[in-house]
Motif scaffolding. Structure first.
Motif, PDB file in Angstrom:
ATOM      1  N   SER A  50     -16.429 -33.020  59.540  1.00  0.00           N
ATOM      2  CA  SER A  50     -17.198 -32.772  58.320  1.00  0.00           C
ATOM      3  C   SER A  50     -16.314 -32.782  57.078  1.00  0.00           C
ATOM      4  N   THR A  52     -13.934 -30.586  56.144  1.00  0.00           N
ATOM      5  CA  THR A  52     -13.586 -29.310  55.534  1.00  0.00           C
ATOM      6  C   THR A  52     -12.147 -28.912  55.850  1.00  0.00           C
ATOM      7  N   PRO A  70     -17.116 -32.899  52.319  1.00  0.00           N
ATOM      8  CA  PRO A  70     -18.221 -32.322  53.078  1.00  0.00           C
ATOM      9  C   PRO A  70     -19.587 -32.751  52.540  1.00  0.00           C
ATOM     10  N   GLU A  71     -19.732 -32.857  51.213  1.00  0.00           N
ATOM     11  CA  GLU A  71     -21.031 -33.244  50.662  1.00  0.00           C
ATOM     12  C   GLU A  71     -21.420 -34.627  51.165  1.00  0.00           C
ATOM     13  N   ALA A  74     -22.541 -34.616  54.733  1.00  0.00           N
ATOM     14  CA  ALA A  74     -23.914 -34.125  54.857  1.00  0.00           C
ATOM     15  C   ALA A  74     -24.900 -35.218  54.480  1.00  0.00           C
ATOM     16  N   ARG A  75     -24.591 -35.946  53.406  1.00  0.00           N
ATOM     17  CA  ARG A  75     -25.502 -36.993  52.963  1.00  0.00           C
ATOM     18  C   ARG A  75     -25.580 -38.152  53.955  1.00  0.00           C
ATOM     19  N   THR A 103     -30.382 -32.568  50.794  1.00  0.00           N
ATOM     20  CA  THR A 103     -29.981 -33.962  50.618  1.00  0.00           C
ATOM     21  C   THR A 103     -31.178 -34.911  50.700  1.00  0.00           C
TER      22      THR A 103
END
Lengths: 233, 300, 340
Positions: A50, A52, A70-71, A74-75, A103
């Motif tokens: 991810s 992080t 990380p964003e 997620a997307r 998202t």
């Protein structure tokens, strides 16, 4: 082609290197477990995916290299339920679920209904602060929040940690249903190897940051050293 | 100072004046709280930022724009300014100790204050507000239209903000980023931009407070300095973590100090601020988290 | 560690030598300027013990300086029961009075953490100038109190400015030594432990209340001494001598000098003085840059320069001059140490 591929991924916390050249794959609709002792690098493996944690090597998802943000992860369709569940304890259950769908565009009521169908207790506690939920309920909320994103891949960190056996059973059953119904792939980190192997198709065993054994659950159960070190019989 | 005879009408007028003062403090206190919640930083430049934008409004109106035309333009400029400040000055020191960031905001306050003197000069300027200063009769108490206007605008702003935070996706993401940045990132929230957005909103709140108070006092580079302190006090009073607390704290403080200044001869106008701070200090000793704040139970 | 000790002692001796010899190379007015730098240095030493070592932020140290300054003014002008006190003797008294005020602030400060404390102390800084206005019979209102001009003691053949210089820096060196002994001893360890983790410190048996209050008291004592010297050097006190912004400048000096670096604070003190009084010089330098034409005499320019320098320093070297020094010196000393 696999959904997720780690190609000799390393990771470090400051000067301390905790992952060395870890390679693993997760196929579509597969539940894969990562086993190992404390400090073997299980959590870090998920964090490397991810983004992080600072990592080296490539993480390929659906044929594309993932950026280390990380964003962005997620997307791309990866939901990571981190160690300690990562719920927003000061927000309500419903707000947590809304954030899960952050998202996505469009209506989320139907997704919420699906989550409530899996975990009816969340609906009862809809307006309660997440921090006031019991440990099991928080784990359900974490899973529910991940579902709201309609991810293709779920990264789960020690879902059984600190929970009563009955609750653990409930959660793993929900996981199995999710996998079946929605075709979600799961990469789960577990210390409870028996439990993980009962649900996973394949598993990797980590020791001090390296993959030492990999194979199907049956193969691992048959492996003498795995049995002795992790299954305890 | 000998006190004039007490009348209920005057008492009511004092309360109204206190509420008006308090509405201004509340606006600025809210700005402080929003930044504090998301970045754990007190922005000491909040007052200077507000005054700066008020000067921009003054310039626009000086060029012939009416107040309500200049108003949205100034808010847009304030928002952009707030976002820029966060990106350029605060972002690079995000993980530095609190003191470093506090000092940067102090530096920003000095910088803006000096810039205002250079651009607009230090002289007091009359700022024509949108509301008339004539008084109307409210249930037997004469209250100025301006005071009512200021309070209405402040309430409207607070209500809008509350709706934004509660019901919009962006508002929710802002709150989430403030309480748990790591999990927010995992949910796909661009936390960095949320912080910048917070600064933008705070700058807008400050700009409104500045444009509301400027017609009452005079516009000069130091206009907001004392007001900022009262706003800090209001924020602390309500609990630095609580937007609702900031509003209640602001009004409470405004009314209290207006009444104390008027009716307690010893305090007068010179000791208003020390007395206000003393009261807050006492409150903090009783309730360390402020009226509405929660004292976080930390795990170690 | 023994090596570090000798490096530090050597540094102290070198500093003493420089301080002693410097007035011979600079003019009388420069000596006065350097004396004022010394006063800021003393105040910063105190602030460093509080903020750098015990981790409590104070934005109100200008007020403690003011308490010291007013104590000296009252004792020399009004006197003690009608007997004027010689200015020299008021210095320690001013320190003690400010120190007691510091202890009094330190007690409620125990229950306030971080930014709450910053806000309350800032409130003290802002409130203090109101007191002379309110109690103007005693404290002289806005016009303030005029002190007698400082004179070198009888038999000492120096100018007033040189005398102030030696007085200030003599006291500064003694206080530096005290601060150094304090922070490297048991108290210093306790303070640092509190700064790094209050819970851990408390569970190791360190009394938070005792040490945190103590830090406040000591720090205010230093500020009081600095304020007293400032009053003597200026020969008058009024609310503008100790403006609100002074408290801010002190924190700035501390940050620029490096929070827990005692020698670095000299740089911080110099910066406070320089930027306050010579911002126009900086503006002139900046005019050498292309596309800049600042009018050095314009009001506001000093704030702009001060603010800009502050921001740039914090962005570029967040650990301050002290941190920079340590980064340069540390590899050097460790290398020497491991070889020996």
């Amino acid at each position: 082609m696999s959904l997720l591929e780690l190609e000799s991924v390393g990771a470090r916390y400051g000067p301390v290197k905790v992952l060395h050249e870890v390679s693993l794959t997760v196929g579509e609709g597969e539940l894969v477990a990562v086993l190992g002792a404390n400090g073997a690098g299980k959590t870090t493996t998920l964090r490397a995916v991810s983004g992080t944690v600072r990592r080296s090597g490539d993480v390929v998802f659906e044929g594309h290299k993932l950026p280390r943000r990380p964003e962005a992860t997620a997307r791309a369709g990866i939901a990571h339920v981190p160690e300690g569940r990562g719920t927003f304890s000061e927000l309500s259950v419903w707000e947590n679920l809304r954030l899960g769908a952050y998202t996505r565009r469009g209506k989320i009521r139907d997704d919420a209904k699906r989550v409530y169908a899996f975990f009816p207790r969340l609906e009862e506690r809809r307006d309660q602060q997440a921090g006031t939920l019991s440990g099991g309920e928080q784990q359900m909320l974490a899973l529910g929040r991940a579902m709201m994103a309609r991810p293709k891949l779920l990264l789960l960190d020690e879902p059984s940690l600190g929970l009563a056996p009955l609750v653990v059973k409930e959660i793993f059953e929900a996981l199995a249903r999710m996998k079946e119904k929605d075709g979600i792939s799961v990469l789960v980190v577990e210390q409870n190897a028996n439990l993980a192997l009962a649900h996973a198709g394949r598993a990797y065993v980590l020791e001090v940051g390296r993959v030492v054994v990999a194979g199907t659950s049956d193969e691992l159960r048959a492996n003498e050293s795995v049995r002795r070190s992790y299954l305890g019989y | 100072m000998p006190l004039a005879a007490f009348t209920w009408t005057e008492f009511a007028q004092q309360i109204a004046a206190g509420v008006r003062e308090g509405a201004i403090y509340a606006g600025l206190a809210l700005a402080i709280v929003i930044i504090y919640r998301s970045t754990r930083v007190i922005n000491f430049a909040q007052g200077e930022m507000a005054t700066f934008t008020t000067f921009i409004a003054w310039s626009l109106m000086n060029r012939g724009l009416s107040f309500w035309v200049a108003f949205p333009i100034v808010l847009a400029i304030a928002f952009a300014g707030g976002v820029t400040i966060e990106r350029v000055l605060i972002r690079p020191v995000e993980n530095a100790p609190v003191l470093t960031i506090v000092i940067i905001t102090l530096g920003l306050a000095l910088l803006l204050n000096g810039l205002m003197s250079i651009i607009w000069g230090g002289a007091n300027r009359q700022f024509r507000g949108p509301f008339s200063t004539r008084t109307i009769d409210v249930g037997g108490v004469p209250i100025s239209v301006q005071d009512i206007g200021i309070v209405v605008v402040s309430i409207a702003l607070v209500a809008l903000l509350a709706l934004f935070f509660r019901f919009t996706k962006l508002g929710l993401a802002l709150r989430a980023a403030a309480v748990n940045p790591d999990s927010s990132r995992l949910a796909g929230v661009r936390v960095g931009w949320m912080l910048a957005l917070g600064w933008g909103i705070a700058a807008v709140l400050g700009a409104v407070a500045g444009m509301m108070i400027a017609p009452v006092v005079f516009l000069d580079p130091n206009m907001m300095q004392t007001i900022l302190l009262y706003a800090f006090a209001a924020a602390v009073l309500g609990g630095l973590d609580s937007p609702a607390g900031a509003v209640v704290g602001g009004i409470l403080l405004g009314v209290t100090i207006t009444l104390l200044g008027r009716y307690v001869g010893f305090i007068g106008s010179t000791l208003k601020l020390p007395v206000a701070l003393l009261l807050i200090l006492i409150l903090l000793l009783i309730r360390p988290g402020g009226l509405f704040g929660r004292v976080a139970v930390r795990r170690v | 560690m023994r090596l570090r000790l000798s490096v530090e002692l050597l540094g102290f001796v070198a500093l003493t030598a420089i301080v002693a010899e410097l007035p011979r190379f600079v003019g009388d007015y420069r000596a006065r300027e350097l004396a004022i730098v010394g006063m800021y240095f003393i105040a910063l030493l105190g602030l460093s013990i509080l903020t750098g070592y015990s981790g409590q932020i104070s934005l109100g140290h200008g007020a403690f300086m003011a308490i010291g300054g007013y104590t000296t003014a009252i004792l020399t002008v009004n006197g003690f029961y009608g007997h004027p006190v010689r200015d020299l003797w008021t210095i320690p008294i001013a320190g003690v009075v400010a120190g007691i005020a510091g202890l009094l602030v330190g007690v409620p400060a125990l229950r306030l953490s971080g930014l709450y404390l910053a806000l309350i102390t800032f409130g003290i800084a802002v409130s203090f100038p109101q007191l002379p206005k309110k109690f103007d019979h005693f404290l002289g209102g806005t016009t303030g109190k005029i002190l007698n001009l400082a004179k070198p003691p009888y038999g000492l053949d120096t100018t007033t400015n040189d005398w102030i210089y030696y007085l200030t820096w003599g006291i500064a060196l003694v206080l530096l030594l005290c601060a150094w002994l304090l922070v490297r001893g048991k108290t210093g360890r306790a303070l640092k432990a509190i700064r790094d983790s209050e819970v851990a410190a408390a569970s190791s048996g360190i009394s938070l209340a005792r040490y945190k209050t103590l830090a406040f008291g000591i720090s205010a004592f230093y500020a009081g001494i600095a304020g007293s010297l400032y009053a003597i050097a200026n020969a008058y006190v009024n609310p503008d001598v100790f403006p609100i912004i002074l408290s801010v400048y002190l924190v700035v000096g501390l940050a620029v000098g490096g929070l827990d670096s005692l020698p670095g604070l000299i740089a911080g003190a110099a910066l406070i003085y320089f930027l306050q009084n010579h911002a126009d010089t900086v503006a002139k330098w900046l005019n050498h840059l292309p596309a800049l034409s600042l009018d050095p005499k314009q009001p506001g320019i000093s704030s702009v320069v001060f603010g800009a320098v502050l921001i740039v320093v914090m962005l570029l070297v967040p650990t301050g001059v002290g941190g920079l020094l340590r980064r340069v010196l540390h590899p050097l000393t460790t290398r020497l140490y491991t070889r020996s």
